[in-house]
Design a protein around this motif. Structure first.
Motif, PDB file in Angstrom:
ATOM      1  N   LYS A   1      40.271  14.750 -69.139  1.00 24.67           N
ATOM      2  CA  LYS A   1      40.914  14.562 -70.060  1.00 24.67           C
ATOM      3  C   LYS A   1      40.305  13.001 -70.592  1.00 24.67           C
ATOM      4  CE  LYS A   1      45.879  13.431 -71.572  1.00 24.67           C
ATOM      5  NZ  LYS A   1      45.585  12.233 -72.422  1.00 24.67           N
TER       6      LYS A   1
ATOM      7  N   ASP B   1      49.794  19.858 -77.237  1.00 24.90           N
ATOM      8  CA  ASP B   1      48.851  18.858 -77.941  1.00 24.90           C
ATOM      9  C   ASP B   1      48.086  18.058 -77.013  1.00 24.90           C
ATOM     10  OD1 ASP B   1      50.269  19.736 -80.306  1.00 24.90           O
ATOM     11  OD2 ASP B   1      51.698  18.412 -80.092  1.00 24.90           O
ATOM     12  N   ASP B   2      47.924  16.656 -77.218  1.00 19.30           N
ATOM     13  CA  ASP B   2      46.955  15.749 -76.214  1.00 19.30           C
ATOM     14  C   ASP B   2      47.845  15.400 -74.922  1.00 19.30           C
ATOM     15  OD1 ASP B   2      48.616  14.182 -77.483  1.00 19.30           O
ATOM     16  OD2 ASP B   2      46.973  12.764 -78.054  1.00 19.30           O
ATOM     17  N   ARG B   3      48.945  15.905 -74.681  1.00 20.55           N
ATOM     18  CA  ARG B   3      49.837  15.456 -73.609  1.00 20.55           C
ATOM     19  C   ARG B   3      49.822  16.503 -72.539  1.00 20.55           C
ATOM     20  NH1 ARG B   3      56.126  14.603 -73.346  1.00 20.55           N
ATOM     21  NH2 ARG B   3      56.507  13.844 -71.107  1.00 20.55           N
TER      22      ARG B   3
ATOM     23  N   VAL C   1      51.478  16.766 -68.239  1.00 16.59           N
ATOM     24  CA  VAL C   1      52.064  16.286 -67.317  1.00 16.59           C
ATOM     25  C   VAL C   1      52.033  17.242 -66.031  1.00 16.59           C
ATOM     26  CG1 VAL C   1      54.031  15.208 -68.840  1.00 16.59           C
ATOM     27  CG2 VAL C   1      54.248  17.499 -67.590  1.00 16.59           C
TER      28      VAL C   1
ATOM     29  N   GLU D   1      52.701  12.014 -65.508  1.00 14.07           N
ATOM     30  CA  GLU D   1      51.870  11.935 -66.652  1.00 14.07           C
ATOM     31  C   GLU D   1      50.400  12.047 -66.615  1.00 14.07           C
ATOM     32  OE1 GLU D   1      52.567  12.178 -70.046  1.00 14.07           O
ATOM     33  OE2 GLU D   1      54.680  12.104 -69.798  1.00 14.07           O
TER      34      GLU D   1
ATOM     35  N   GLN E   1      46.744  10.768 -67.248  1.00 12.75           N
ATOM     36  CA  GLN E   1      46.068   9.950 -68.254  1.00 12.75           C
ATOM     37  C   GLN E   1      44.690  10.239 -68.223  1.00 12.75           C
ATOM     38  OE1 GLN E   1      47.913   8.440 -70.274  1.00 12.75           O
ATOM     39  NE2 GLN E   1      49.678   8.685 -69.253  1.00 12.75           N
TER      40      GLN E   1
END
Length: 276
Positions: free
Chosen positions: A49, A156-158, A160, A173, A175
């Protein structure tokens, strides 16, 4: 399962298709009934990511007598899903994409606080139906689980990571680059770890911790997940616990590749998911 009649209907459909009794199929979904539950030492997931990329690589490991197939289904609710699924099993406890835009990837955990509760395969099936990450985490918080499980939830772009035992869970989360290999990683969840430290999952987890930050592409993840380094505690498994398939997702470009069999020998095939 009475509050979730669609699960009863799906299990009856599996039983009818397999020519088995409903009770046989229902028992196969409740792995917690096994008197000596297998400490599955398989399944590894990597996340890349950053810089406009969100890539995922996953090895699905199971018993060498198991096999998986890719299910593309439209349910009476209108939900469509693509799921890497075990024969005679409810979908949801491997790699899954639904038409609401939620991706779920599961890794088995062995928790010390097992209890009477909802079997994890049924929990995973319900998570697969969720409309988004927040709905999925809320479902998991209010569910009386019988056993632990790990979920990567992507929308989407998230992304967890949810580490759950039977009685507790933590949501983290993501990152940057990340990984999971069947053992608890969150500091608050280490107390629930039910695996012996000699387990091969800890060997894979240590190696994943070393290499995950350097990964930047699907080719990088495929190379790592095809590795036999530290055998038998390696990512690509050929023994009684075997890598049954691997899956790779580009969540930005909305592309999915599947390899059926051990990743060191199989060619990846791109699958048309019909992603929105």
């Amino acid at each position: 399962v009475e509050p979730y009649p669609f699960i009863m209907e799906e299990m009856q459909g599996i039983a009818d298709g397999a020519g088995l009794d409903f009770d046989q199929i229902a028992k196969m979904q409740t792995v917690e009934l096994d008197a000596s539950p297998a400490r599955a030492e398989g399944c590894s997931t990597f996340v890349v990511k950053g810089e406009g990329r969100l890539l995922i690589g996953h090895n699905e490991d199971g018993k060498h007598t198991d096999d998986v197939f890719l299910l593309k289904a439209t349910y009476p609710s209108g939900l469509q899903a693509v799921s890497l699924c075990y024969y005679a099993s409810l979908p949801g406890h491997s790699l899954n994409i639904n038409s609401r835009g939620l991706i779920t990837l599961c890794n088995a955990l062995t928790a010390r606080d097992r209890r009477i509760g909802e079997p994890k395969r049924m929990v995973c099936r319900r998570v697969m139906d969720c409309a988004g990450i927040n709905g999925a985490t809320e479902l998991l918080r209010r569910t009386t689980r019988a056993q632990g499980q790990n979920w990567f939830l992507v929308q989407d772009d998230r992304i967890v990571d949810v580490e759950a035992s039977a009685t507790d869970l933590r949501v983290r989360e993501i990152q940057g680059n990340d990984f999971h290999c069947n053992n608890y990683l969150h500091e608050d969840m280490l107390q629930y770890e039910g695996r012996e430290r000699s387990s091969g999952t800890f060997t894979r987890s240590r190696e994943a911790r070393k290499v995950h930050a350097s990964l930047s592409s699907i080719a990088d993840m495929h190379a790592v997940l095809s590795s036999h380094l530290n055998r038998p505690g390696c990512f690509c498994r050929h023994g009684k616990v075997k890598t049954l398939a691997s899956g790779f997702l580009d969540c930005v470009e909305k592309r999915l590749w599947i390899g059926h069999g051990v990743p060191c020998e199989t060619e990846l095939v791109e699958i048309d998911v019909g992603w929105r």
